[in-house]
Structure formats: C-alpha cells, structure tokens
Design a protein around this motif. Structure first.
Motif, PDB file in Angstrom:
ATOM      1  N   GLN A 190      30.289  34.063  22.275  1.00 58.61           N
ATOM      2  CA  GLN A 190      30.922  35.376  22.142  1.00 58.61           C
ATOM      3  C   GLN A 190      30.252  36.134  21.005  1.00 58.61           C
ATOM      4  N   TYR A 260      25.258  38.079  36.116  1.00 58.86           N
ATOM      5  CA  TYR A 260      26.122  39.224  36.425  1.00 58.86           C
ATOM      6  C   TYR A 260      27.138  39.398  35.312  1.00 58.86           C
ATOM      7  N   LEU A 261      27.777  40.555  35.320  1.00 54.53           N
ATOM      8  CA  LEU A 261      28.788  40.829  34.295  1.00 54.53           C
ATOM      9  C   LEU A 261      29.982  41.528  34.920  1.00 54.53           C
ATOM     10  N   GLN A 262      31.092  41.457  34.221  1.00 50.58           N
ATOM     11  CA  GLN A 262      32.271  42.232  34.609  1.00 50.58           C
ATOM     12  C   GLN A 262      32.939  42.731  33.330  1.00 50.58           C
ATOM     13  N   SER A 263      33.289  44.004  33.316  1.00 42.46           N
ATOM     14  CA  SER A 263      33.816  44.634  32.098  1.00 42.46           C
ATOM     15  C   SER A 263      35.213  45.177  32.314  1.00 42.46           C
ATOM     16  N   MET A 264      35.914  45.313  31.218  1.00 41.77           N
ATOM     17  CA  MET A 264      37.247  45.913  31.251  1.00 41.77           C
ATOM     18  C   MET A 264      37.427  46.756  29.996  1.00 41.77           C
ATOM     19  N   THR A 299      35.682  44.819  26.814  1.00 44.66           N
ATOM     20  CA  THR A 299      35.210  43.437  26.852  1.00 44.66           C
ATOM     21  C   THR A 299      34.358  43.230  28.103  1.00 44.66           C
ATOM     22  N   THR A 300      33.329  42.428  27.934  1.00 48.27           N
ATOM     23  CA  THR A 300      32.373  42.191  29.018  1.00 48.27           C
ATOM     24  C   THR A 300      32.107  40.700  29.131  1.00 48.27           C
ATOM     25  N   GLN A 301      32.367  40.171  30.313  1.00 49.86           N
ATOM     26  CA  GLN A 301      32.085  38.756  30.590  1.00 49.86           C
ATOM     27  C   GLN A 301      30.736  38.677  31.291  1.00 49.86           C
ATOM     28  N   ILE A 302      29.909  37.747  30.861  1.00 50.85           N
ATOM     29  CA  ILE A 302      28.562  37.604  31.432  1.00 50.85           C
ATOM     30  C   ILE A 302      28.350  36.164  31.872  1.00 50.85           C
ATOM     31  N   LYS A 303      27.884  35.990  33.085  1.00 54.15           N
ATOM     32  CA  LYS A 303      27.587  34.645  33.580  1.00 54.15           C
ATOM     33  C   LYS A 303      26.080  34.416  33.521  1.00 54.15           C
ATOM     34  N   THR A 309      28.896  30.961  29.978  1.00 49.78           N
ATOM     35  CA  THR A 309      29.503  32.282  29.973  1.00 49.78           C
ATOM     36  C   THR A 309      29.382  32.888  28.585  1.00 49.78           C
ATOM     37  N   MET A 311      30.688  36.430  26.229  1.00 51.72           N
ATOM     38  CA  MET A 311      31.686  37.496  26.161  1.00 51.72           C
ATOM     39  C   MET A 311      31.294  38.460  25.052  1.00 51.72           C
ATOM     40  N   THR A 313      32.332  42.104  22.983  1.00 54.60           N
ATOM     41  CA  THR A 313      33.414  43.044  22.705  1.00 54.60           C
ATOM     42  C   THR A 313      32.856  44.268  21.989  1.00 54.60           C
ATOM     43  N   PRO A 435      32.325  42.969  39.592  1.00 52.46           N
ATOM     44  CA  PRO A 435      31.151  42.357  38.966  1.00 52.46           C
ATOM     45  C   PRO A 435      29.872  43.080  39.368  1.00 52.46           C
TER      46      PRO A 435
ATOM     47  N   MET B 264      36.264  34.589  34.735  1.00 54.63           N
ATOM     48  CA  MET B 264      34.921  34.024  34.781  1.00 54.63           C
ATOM     49  C   MET B 264      34.982  32.601  34.250  1.00 54.63           C
ATOM     50  N   GLN B 301      40.314  38.524  31.917  1.00 51.48           N
ATOM     51  CA  GLN B 301      40.631  39.847  31.387  1.00 51.48           C
ATOM     52  C   GLN B 301      41.774  40.427  32.210  1.00 51.48           C
TER      53      GLN B 301
END
Lengths: 459, 459
Positions: A190, A260-264, A299-303, A309, A311, A313, A435, B264, B301
C-alpha cells in the motif's frame, strides 16, 4: 536493452551536441565535459532541481524556459548567487520551451511544468534529442502514456521519471530488506499520497502557501493550475509517490507488472469547507459554492501479474498529518509507515526474526541497521537537499546515469505505466468502479527486464 | 419501529413461554423471572458466551445443543462449577438443536456454530419464537441474507448480531468523539480482520492452537470447519469485525447505507507455506500441496449512500501482528489504529483542537478523556471478560435489551447487510473486480431508522 545500442543508433546524429548519455567521455578516465542542462519550468519544483544542480561541478546550466516571469526571475536570482554564469531565458510565451529545445548545446532537460504540459514538454524534448528528467504526476489521458513509449522507442532518447519518494531513506531501507528476503514472498503493498494540500491549492495570488482561497488566474504557483484538476477530474491524480516505491519492491515492469485496477471515490467536501471557513473566504466568497469533482479520498486497488495486490490512496483535500501510508507485506514480514520517513515513524514485524511474538516493533532499529548502501554513503551529501534528502538522490541518479552511461533505474515504461493509473482510475470511477486493464507498455519485455533500482551505492 | 409493535403482534403466540422481550415484567418494578437461555453451539466461542452468562443472576441456562461431545462435556463442566444447575443437552447428531428449539421454556438462544450452520440455526430459532444472539461471520450466499430479513419480518422475533468489536473500548471512545462532532463530516473509513489465524486453521486434532497442520475431519475446534472455507472460497470471509464498528460511526442502515462494493484478492501463499514449514508438516505432508483458493489479502471498497467510502481488509493467512487497521476520517479529524485496542495503540489528529500542527498524536490521552460512558460505567464488570472486555458488553446488551424491552442496537438489517459483504465480495473477485450492488435490506427504512448504538450508558 543495453545503453550501448542506444549510443550506436544515435551517434550518427552528430558529435557536436552531446544529445545522448555522455558515453564519449564516460569511457575515459574522467569527465571531460560537463552535462549541459536546460530547465523547462522553473517554478518552485524546478527551482528545487536547479538548487540541486547548482551544488554540482559536473553540470552546466544553459537555459530556462517558463512563461512565468516571476519564477524566471527567482531562478536567475539563484543562478546569480552561484558560481555558474548567467543563462539564456525563454519566457515570452508558453512556447519558449521550443526555442530551448532547438538549441544544440543542451544535453538534458528537467521538466517541472504544470501537469497538462508534461506530455508536450517530455515528448518534444525526446524528439529534439534532449535526455529528459520528467517530474511526476499522472497522465491526462491513456493515449499520452502510449505516446511517451512510442516517442522513446522511435528516438531512443532516455527519459527518467523523477520520483523522489523512491529515494526516501526508510523506503530504501525497506527495499534493502525486501531484496535481502526479509519479507519473504511479497503479497500486498500500500502507498499513496496522503497530504493536506488545501493550503497549496488555494492562496492569495502572491504567497504560495496558506494565504487565501484563490486559484487559477487569481492564484499563484501550484494554485494557478493544479486546483483546476480538482474541479474537473476525479481519480488517483497523483499516483507516483505511492506506486514508485512499491514498483521497486514488487519488480513492476521488471519481472512483474500491473494487470488491472479498480478505483472508488468518496464525496468531495474538504475543499469547499476550506474556502467557506478561511478568513479570506467565507460563505459569500465566489469560490465557496464551486462544486469540486475530485473526491476527498480516492482508493485504487491494483492486481499484479505475479498475484500481488497493491492499494493506492489519494487523500489531499482534508485536514490530516502527512503520511504516504506505505505498507509492504510478505510471507515473512510486514512494514507499516505512518509519517514522513523519519526512521521511528513506522511499525515492522518479522515473525522468524522476532521469535513469533506477534508484536509490532518500531522501525527505528531496523531502518538504521539496514540503511541502504546508497544512503549510507551519501547521507552527508544529501543533508541540505529538498524533501529530507530525497531530491539529492533522484537528481544525482539522473546525472550519474548520464555520465556513467547506464540505463535510468526508472524509465519510460515506468513513467507510462505509473502515469496510466490516473486516467484509468478516472475511467473506473466514471464507470461505477468497473475494473480497467492496465496496458503492458513494455510489450512483453517486463518478463526479461531486470530491476536495477538501488543496485549501485553510487546512484 | 418501536418494540411496542413487536409485542402487540406477537403476544398472541401465548403467554406461557417468554418468547419475546420480557416486556411483561420489564414494565414492573423489577425482574420477576430470569431470561431462559439455550445455546446452539458450545465450542470455544459458545463457551465464551456461556461464561458471560454464568456470571449473571438474571439468566438461567436451560439447554445446550452441539454434536461435538467433547465441547458439550466442557460446557457441562463449566456449568457444574457455577451456581446454575445442570441443563439439558442435545448432542446425538447435527439436528439436536431442533429439539432445543422445540422446548417452550427457552426465551433466547446463543448461536455460536460453524458458519455454514448459522442460517439454519438463526432462522429456525426465529421461527420457533426464540430471540437470537447470532455470532458473526459472513453469509454463504446472498439468498441467506434476504432469508434472515424475511424470517424476521414474518415472525418479528428479534435477532442481534453479536459483533463484539463494536464494543471495543477504543472503538467506542472514537464513536463517542464522532457523535460529539470531533471528526466533522465523515468521509472515509477503514477496518477489517487482520489477524494471523494460521495456528487456528490448523492443529493436531487435539489441541486447538498452533499444534499441527491438520484440518477438517482431522482437525479440532475451528480447524474442523473454518479451514474448508479457505480451500474453496475467495472473498471477504469475515467482514463484521471491520464493518460493525464503522457501521455505528457511519450510521449504516440508519440514515445511510452501503450501495455497492468491489473486491480484490492477492495470491494465496501463506497457508501452504505454513504447512510446508511446520514441524509436523513438511513438503511431503498430504496437505502441503493443497491449493487454497482464499487470497491472503482481500481488500473490499464500499461506497455509501451519503458519499463516504469504506475499505475492509481480510488478512488472516500470513504472519503479522493483530491489527484490525481501523481508520476513521472526516473533515475535522482522523484516527488510525494499529493494535488490538489498547488506548496507546493508535494515532489521532484534530486540526482545530491541535492548532493546525499537522502532527499525529498518540491516542492515549484522547481515548481516556473521551472514554465512552458505557465503558466508564461498566469497566470493572467487564474486567475478566473475554476479548479485553468486549464480550461482556455485547452479551450484556443482548440480555439488557431483552429485559428492558428495547430494540437491539445491532439488528437483523445490520446482520443481513454485513453478512452480504461476503458473497458479494466473492462474486466481485470471480468477476475480475466487477462492482456488486448491495441490496437495501431495509427496503427504504434506512432513511428513517435512528442509530441507537451506544446511546445508553447501561447497555
């Protein structure tokens, strides 16, 4: 890809201008000529780099380009107090940098411009044969990221992403422990940019920090251009302070990569509140009712390809203490940061080395004991440099890599993939968290590329 | 929804059995009859609840149901050392609980069974008119969550989700400060379950903790059933320790609600490594080559209706110190936890109260000063209770709400929405991070429902 190839393919361009790593003299016993530098953007960040360069005897300052005459004057003032001569300035308009790039007596440029100018400055510099030190941000679009790579692959002119936090002392000590295997197999990381920027995003147009609630045309320094992004965009706007250090530990683009990533995004309430409560603002101030789009906490999660993983912020519009919030977690160790890099501002745990006691230890003893060789050797040189010494190291690496004819440890592929987090996170948020694939900018080369960051104790 | 309505609608069921909050005597000067309890599941967690109940003089232990005869024997042993008489036991098979539920002399049951049994135990208990204290976990499926709500709405028999971390002393002090407005408008929260469970998930079949690498039929206690979930599932398996405390601060289901989530998962390497390295395991052990599906670190998230974001972390198969990792962040304050609830194990910052110094303070002084009234009043009573006293409070709340004829502060809607995080996070991970809507189990009532958690200093 060896630098040798780069030299071969570009040496036909002419021996007059040193437009490539100064391999010609790097091969001889000592430096025969200084690295000649131009600065595109001499605002406060550009002046930090200038300050670093003015301490060196192996560089020469040739020219500045910046349309902001106040900043040009400050830079000239700095120069006048140094042993370096005066230099050429280009400040007539936004495109003075093109005159700077047209010169044949500049080897490399520092780009420290507003984010939306990075792409033009960086790629045009490469096309003009100037080696680039590129300040950090995120891209305006994914196309820009592909464009950096394309430009590099066509010109072979190197570009380094100047992520100073990669060189933070605690970060490098942890990297050192990661490389020694103390953390075992890495699993999760993180980081981010958790820094109260309200007093930077707004000012009175004269004094840079904490002086008012104006921005844009009425603002000064970063408030002039950075705040606009908070008004219109919503995403991980500033990913590199977080992803850079993690990239070096998790071997991104060098044996591993982001898939890939997913953000919130949270709601945006911090900036409006700041304006309403500021003594120069208030409920009636025209800026008080602006609707900022940028969520206060994104926040962004990245694989990653190797299963880890990450993360990130982005948290810059609320009151809070500075804390990039690093965490590095593996099968045998975990590090958690809560400060600005001082060696006691963190917690660490290694099960086997700590007799399975399940208790956090303060980082101090560990960070001191495993201080990175680069820091151990250069701590004194870095003492008076910006951002706790980090700026010394990142700038030193840029110059030393040029002089020693070696690849930059943070290169165009790092730049493209780190910068890509921004437009992809914006897209993810616009699409309700969907994602987003992160392109493989190396086109498969990540499998063979090796991680050289911090492998030398010289740069 | 007032408890009064509940009483009216259920009083027709018969006056003989006290199957509803004992409103009959709660309205008189004192207790006229004890709350009569059954226990479904008397493993270690059930025994914790039993232990709490054995300290009280306002309850009576009527029956135990558990197919595990060793656990039944332990529970009987506990009972025999107390002032309570012996009680009926049902341990012939998995369905002994139905005989317990068929009794007409039980008012309420504690359900502390393996996760996959919660739904049957909880809903069948409600249908038999027994008030339910439901231990925490996540649901096996989203359908279960709807089923809890449907069962409650049809029977009106209350069910309380027994999330003890809601009652952790630091958590309640922070809640107290949140309610006093110290944090301003809340924007972001974090929590989770970050606890090295490897020595719980595997044992030698005889000794519960750190004794071997067996599980399932060959395991004992939690290793008997919990580990199976790590083999087959991948998600936020245990969301309530994180979401419970956040729910009370962010008014979830009471003026706010969770809208959607995205999860994730990291790779899964911790458990296999544990088996391979354990003295009773090794590379040749049959469990050494099992492929566990549950990622070592799963992050989730969550977006809320009022614009806040929440982040949960499930991190139970790697070496690490215990730390639920709470963070509560608003426009005027931020709290970050790094321990197991001791008052010095955290950092806190309130810009205005701390003169804008941008420095974290240790939590000690703040948590002591704003100790929650419930804790201040009951700390001595909780002294010898499980999990640092939390168990006293959650169990006390269950009994006191029944006696005082008030709604449980954590009810079926909380249970359903918290439990739903598990199947939805699994789905999100299976779908490569796709966001998943979280149903509104309250069917719109979240807008009117009020947050009563911690509003009394008695329970």
């Amino acid at each position: 890809m060896k630098r040798r190839n780069f030299i071969k393919s570009t040496s036909v361009l002419g021996a007059g201008a040193l437009i490539l790593p100064n391999s010609i003299f790097a091969k001889t016993a000592g430096l025969q000529r200084k690295v000649r530098l131009g600065f595109i953007g001499v605002g406060f960040r550009g002046q930090n780099h200038l300050n670093e360069m003015l301490k060196r005897n192996d560089v020469e300052i040739i020219a500045f380009a910046d349309p902001d005459k106040r900043m040009i004057a400050s830079a000239i003032e700095m120069l006048s107090k140094s042993s370096q001569k005066e230099c050429q300035t280009y400040s007539a308009d936004d495109y003075g940098y093109r005159k700077l790039l047209a010169r044949d007596d500049i080897d490399a440029v520092f780009v420290s411009s507003p984010w939306s100018w990075h792409y033009r400055h960086g790629t045009e510099a490469m096309r003009s044969g100037k080696i680039v030190a590129m300040e950090v941000c995120g891209a305006m679009s994914l196309e820009e990221c592909h464009g950096y790579v394309k430009t590099y692959e066509e010109t072979k002119v190197p570009i380094m992403v100047m992520e100073n936090v990669c060189y933070r002392r605690d970060v490098m000590a942890v990297l050192n422990m990661v490389k020694k295997g103390f953390f075992g197999e890495l699993v999760h990381g993180q980081g981010g940019y958790e820094h109260d920027l309200r007093g930077v995003l707004f000012n009175d147009g004269e004094t840079a920090y904490n002086s008012g609630v104006e921005f844009g045309e009425k603002g000064f320094s970063e408030a002039k251009w950075r705040t606009e992004h908070y008004l219109k965009r919503n995403g991980e706007l500033y990913p590199t302070h977080g992803i850079g250090p993690l990239a070096n530990m998790f071997d991104l683009n060098r044996g591993n990569r982001m898939l890939y990533l997913q953000s919130m995004s949270s709601k945006a309430v911090g900036l409006s509140k700041y304006i309403r409560e500021h003594e120069k603002g208030g409920e009636q101030h025209p800026n008080a009712n602006l609707s900022f789009n940028q969520g206060d906490v994104v926040t962004t999660q990245i694989k990653c390809a190797n299963g880890e993983t990450l993360m990130l912020t982005h948290d810059t519009s609320l009151q809070r203490p500075y804390n990039l919030g690093f965490r590095v977690q593996g099968t045998e160790g975990i590090w958690q940061d809560f400060g600005w890099g001082n060696n006691e501002q963190g917690l660490i745990y290694f099960e086997k080395k700590m007799d399975h006691d399940h208790r956090w230890k303060n980082t101090k003893e560990w960070l001191e004991k495993y201080d990175h060789p680069l820091w151990k050797r250069n701590a004194r040189a870095a003492e008076k440099s910006g951002h706790g010494g980090m700026d010394y190291f990142v700038d030193n690496a840029f110059i030393e890599c040029i002089k020693n004819d070696v690849e930059f440890p943070l290169d165009v592929y790092d730049l493209a993939s780190w910068y890509a987090i921004t437009p992809l996170s914006e897209l993810s948020i616009r699409e309700g968290g969907a994602p987003q694939n992160i392109p493989d900018f190396t086109n498969g080369k990540w499998r063979q590329r090796s991680n050289s960051f911090g492998s030398s104790n010289k740069y």
